[in-house]
Design an enzyme around this catalytic site. Structure first.
Site, PDB file in Angstrom:
ATOM      1  N   GLU A  56       0.855  -1.198   0.000  1.00 11.10           N
ATOM      2  CA  GLU A  56       0.000   0.000   0.000  1.00 11.10           C
ATOM      3  C   GLU A  56       0.880   1.232   0.000  1.00 11.10           C
ATOM      4  O   GLU A  56       1.856   1.311   0.752  1.00 11.10           O
ATOM      5  CB  GLU A  56      -0.904  -0.002   1.232  1.00 11.10           C
ATOM      6  CG  GLU A  56      -1.766   1.245   1.395  1.00 11.10           C
ATOM      7  CD  GLU A  56      -2.673   1.178   2.620  1.00 11.10           C
ATOM      8  OE1 GLU A  56      -3.029   0.068   3.039  1.00 11.10           O
ATOM      9  OE2 GLU A  56      -3.003   2.252   3.170  1.00 11.10           O
ATOM     10  N   GLU A  84      -2.885  11.533   3.269  1.00  9.69           N
ATOM     11  CA  GLU A  84      -3.926  11.347   4.281  1.00  9.69           C
ATOM     12  C   GLU A  84      -3.951  12.600   5.153  1.00  9.69           C
ATOM     13  O   GLU A  84      -2.908  13.196   5.442  1.00  9.69           O
ATOM     14  CB  GLU A  84      -3.649  10.123   5.147  1.00  9.69           C
ATOM     15  CG  GLU A  84      -3.707   8.805   4.401  1.00  9.69           C
ATOM     16  CD  GLU A  84      -3.407   7.632   5.308  1.00  9.69           C
ATOM     17  OE1 GLU A  84      -4.343   6.909   5.682  1.00  9.69           O
ATOM     18  OE2 GLU A  84      -2.211   7.436   5.639  1.00  9.69           O
TER      19      GLU A  84
END
Length: 299
Positions: free
Chosen positions: A163, A168
């Site tokens: 990932e 974020e």
């Protein structure tokens, strides 16, 4: 610069000539000698969100539900509170941007709805520059993200598939965004090492007040993380200390030499931002001006 040109065409020409202009652009950056600097000049995928309505089905699909039917389980492995849908109430293209909206409503056993889009099975690539121009929402308890998963996720379990979190954000730290990689031995599920991550600080401003460009430049032995063309971190195989860090010097497996696909989502709640404050205003929206992917012209 490409960003200023885009703003001008959006206001004056409604982005009609933008894709043509993009094909002529070469990205470059300068940084410390010890870091790998990439050049990816060939545009291979771009969604400028010019056409109102549903997102382009040739590029975007959807993850639907609360995660209970996935490897991650209910809450998508993070304790998230939303139910993802493909309804226009939660995701649409309008006025030249992709709008991903979180709503507070009772829906299929969840108290919130939102959307999670991905290019899985539609667009997947190994290496290149992946970027998006995004305005994050300002509400509490929200978790906007622009990220990637290995195309073999589903065939093999996470985190072995890998990932890459390009961006974020959470309101508790309004001047910060983080870039992260997860993989075997550095998944974030164990301590003390956890995932390999670093934050970028937008000095004297907040990320929720305007658009910013979030991107990576990714090659065989490195992933560079950028905000507004500022290189703020590089992750290489030697950075992947296994968890726990017992002093052995062992390194985790580098699982970033294969195709990945793109995900854009707006989660509600979860371990990272926590639950929304009591009385938080909804709807809350994440706006995406464009998504672009480049590759090396030598590929």
């Amino acid at each position: 610069m490409i960003n200023q040109y885009k703003i001008n065409t959006k206001d004056i020409l409604k982005k009609c000539l933008f894709i043509t202009a993009l094909c002529l652009v070469t990205y470059s950056c300068s940084t410390e000698d010890k870091q790998t600097v990439a050049r990816f000049a060939e545009l291979v995928m771009a969604d400028e969100f010019n056409d109102d309505g549903v997102p382009n089905p040739k590029i975007w699909g959807y993850d639907i539900g609360n995660g209970s039917d996935t490897q991650a389980g209910a809450g998508w492995g993070n304790g998230e509170l939303q139910y993802y849908t493909s309804r226009t109430e939660n995701v649409k293209v309008e006025n030249g941007v992709l709008v991903v909206t979180a709503l507070q409503e009772d829906f299929n056993g969840s108290s919130y709805t939102s959307a999670r889009l991905s290019t899985k099975g539609l667009f997947e690539q190994t290496y290149g520059r992946f970027e998006a121009r995004i305005k994050v929402p300002s509400g509490s308890g929200l978790w906007p993200a622009f990220w990637m998963l290995g195309a073999d996720c589903g065939d093999i379990v996470w985190p072995q598939c890998g990932e890459i979190d390009i961006m974020e954000y959470r309101r508790q730290e309004p001047t910060l965004v983080s870039g992260t990689v997860h993989g075997p031995g550095y998944s974030g599920l164990t301590t003390p090492q956890g995932q390999i991550t670093k934050a970028y600080d937008l000095v004297n401003d907040r990320f929720d007040t305007g658009f910013h460009i979030f991107g990576i430049e990714w090659g065989p032995e490195y992933i560079n993380f950028y905000v507004d063309d500022v290189l703020y971190n590089q992750i290489t195989p030697k950075d992947l200390e296994v968890t726990p860090n017992d002093g052995s010097g062992d390194l985790g497996e580098w699982v970033f030499n294969k195709p990945f696909y793109i995900i854009i989502n707006l989660a509600v709640g979860g371990a990272f931002p926590g639950a929304p404050d009591s009385g938080e205003t909804f709807p809350q929206s994440m706006l995406i001006d464009y998504v672009r992917v480049y590759k090396s012209s030598n590929n």
